[in-house]
Design an enzyme around this catalytic site. Structure first.
Site, PDB file in Angstrom:
ATOM      1  CG  ASP A 113      -0.234   0.110   2.534  1.00 55.25           C
ATOM      2  OD1 ASP A 113       0.768  -0.611   2.719  1.00 55.25           O
ATOM      3  OD2 ASP A 113      -0.678   0.889   3.408  1.00 55.25           O
ATOM      4  CG  ASP A 142       7.158   3.937   2.119  1.00 54.45           C
ATOM      5  OD1 ASP A 142       7.061   2.744   2.458  1.00 54.45           O
ATOM      6  OD2 ASP A 142       6.651   4.874   2.771  1.00 54.45           O
ATOM      7  CD  GLU A 177       4.240   0.921   6.936  1.00 60.16           C
ATOM      8  OE1 GLU A 177       5.045   1.292   7.826  1.00 60.16           O
ATOM      9  OE2 GLU A 177       3.843   1.687   6.027  1.00 60.16           O
TER      10      GLU A 177
END
Length: 485
Positions: A113, A142, A177
């Site tokens: 995510d 990320d 997350e």
């Protein structure tokens, strides 16, 4: 002295054992071209697997399921050989079953995510664009880079007929997350507990390695491996007054004024550095005290930090609000606690007209040892991958928080890192605009995980049971470390 002698002797034996268990004879080639790998990664960024943290935006879980299908199409060998389990609808768990069931498994954790984007702030397509040998897009650092790099590396290993490791490996991909992992990695960890799985080690996302001169004047690459994380405390402060609300007749003290005084006290009285923190965070041992104090990144590693992040009061210029609220965020260093931070702030404010409402908290994480076999193999792999550069591998503290918070009882050995060398602008782009990774760095990341997996263990169907170059040395033993006591 005798204890230190035997401790150093133990480390030497550990290094010899690691070197004996690995060799440079295995040669696993990637099965896709540079262009294929780059465009496959770009495609992975096109799926808008966004975790929104406000109720006004609804999460589009169809994008998450499309990403599942994308992985299935791109990695057919993995989906044929490994056991895939969908956890809580959207998180993914891949089990690569080892031949020796007595060995604890290795967990390679990440998440797919991403945080939202403000498209007007991007020069490039935030959902995947290749330009000037860079791959742009939300998640390029990320954290889809680890998802895709681990999948590409294992697909290649399998294609080279290394079909069964000795030790079981799990790939754990969370889907939330950015929201705390409560429905993703927390549920994966629960799955492990229910099945009585205890891990040898967990490798998860961390801070990118610091490029040369990231800290001015320090020319080596700093490969920081997070062996612990800061905790956090988020809260709302509210002041209330009972007074006439028209601005023509202002009170002696307003809700805004009362709150402002409290915030000024908080900001002007920062937390003191923890004594001897460099013994836990060896990255700080690379710099003198003046350098640490003058560098915000390093200085934040020495103490609990305070950030005044939001404030709200009033609706019109001529109406005096009876309430005012502000939100404060602390990142809590190992050595402080939630209760200590809360008590200190309330003592500083010392005003019963202000209330504190806790909105989020987490104690600092346990500290993992940098003297385990898992850490030493990780360290060897970093030297192997970045051997052409001056690189310092050091155990350090991660100032952000990861999904490893859900695994503290699954293993004592949790290591957080990002095998990408980043400069200041790369750090700014994470959760910012124009997040990117170069094509070369992405391919190096695939090679890194390939080497890490092969270095960590032999394969039961391979005559080549070794992989790491025996000439590599573990030479960063630090006598001033807390771990040497």
């Amino acid at each position: 002295m005798i204890f230190k002698f035997f401790f150093i002797f133990f480390l030497i034996i550990l290094v010899i054992k690691i070197s004996e268990s690995v060799d440079s004879t295995v040669n696993v080639h990637l099965i896709k071209s540079r262009t294929e790998l780059a465009y496959s990664f770009k495609e992975s960024l096109s799926f808008k697997t966004i975790s929104f943290d406000d109720e006004s935006n609804k999460i589009d879980y169809d994008e998450f399921l499309k990403f599942h299908n994308f992985l299935q199409n791109k990695f057919p060998i993995i989906h044929r050989v490994l056991k895939r389990t969908v956890i809580n609808k959207y998180s993914l768990l891949f089990e690569w079953t080892g031949s020796d069931k007595t060995l604890k498994p290795l967990l390679l954790n990440s998440h797919y995510d991403v945080v939202p984007v403000t498209e007007s702030e991007w020069t490039f397509n935030p959902w995947g664009e290749i330009r000037n040998d860079n791959i742009y897009g939300r998640g390029s650092i990320d954290n889809k880079v680890i998802v895709m790099a681990t999948m590409e590396s294992i697909e290649a290993i399998l294609a080279n007929n290394y079909t069964q490791p000795i030790r079981t490996i799990y790939l754990c991909f969370g889907h939330d997350e950015e929201l705390g992992g409560l429905n993703g990695h927390r549920m994966i960890a629960r799955h492990f507990r229910e099945n009585l799985v205890r891990a040898e080690a967990i490798f998860d996302e961390g801070c990118p390695f610091l490029a040369s001169n990231f800290v001015p004047g320090f020319h080596d690459i700093i490969a920081g491996v997070g062996v612990f994380e800061k905790g956090y405390l988020f809260y709302k402060l509210t002041s209330k007054v009972n007074s006439f609300t028209h601005s023509a007749i202002p009170p002696k003290e307003s809700a805004i004024g009362i709150l402002s005084k409290a915030l000024a006290k908080i900001e002007s009285n920062p937390f003191a550095p923890i004594e001897n923190i460099e013994k836990k965070n060896q990255l700080l041992q690379l710099f003198n005290g003046e350098t640490i104090k003058s560098n915000p990144f390093l200085d934040a590693m020495t103490k609990t930090t305070t950030a005044l992040s939001m404030i709200h009061a009033g609706t019109k210029p001529n109406i005096i609000p009876t309430t005012a609220s502000a939100w404060v965020s602390h990142r809590i260093i190992n050595g402080n606690s939630i209760e200590y931070v809360k008590s200190r702030i309330l003592d500083l404010i010392n005003d019963t007209r202000i209330t504190m409402e806790i909105e989020g908290f987490l104690e600092p994480s346990p500290i993992s040892s940098p003297f385990t076999t898992a850490y030493q193999i990780l360290k060897q792999t970093i030297y192997q991958q970045f051997g052409g550069y001056n690189v310092k591998v050091v155990p350090t503290q991660l100032m952000a928080n990861t999904d490893t918070r859900h695994y503290w009882d699954i293993t004592d050995n949790i290591y957080r890192f990002m095998p990408i060398v980043g400069n200041f602008m790369d750090f700014v782009s994470i959760h910012g605009s124009n997040e990117k990774i170069s094509i070369d760095d992405y391919i190096k990341t695939i090679h890194f995980y390939k080497k890490l997996i092969l270095n960590f263990q032999p394969f039961s169907n391979s005559s080549n049971s070794n992989y790491i170059n025996k000439n590599l040395k573990i030479n960063d033993y630090c006598p001033n470390s807390i771990y040497s006591k």
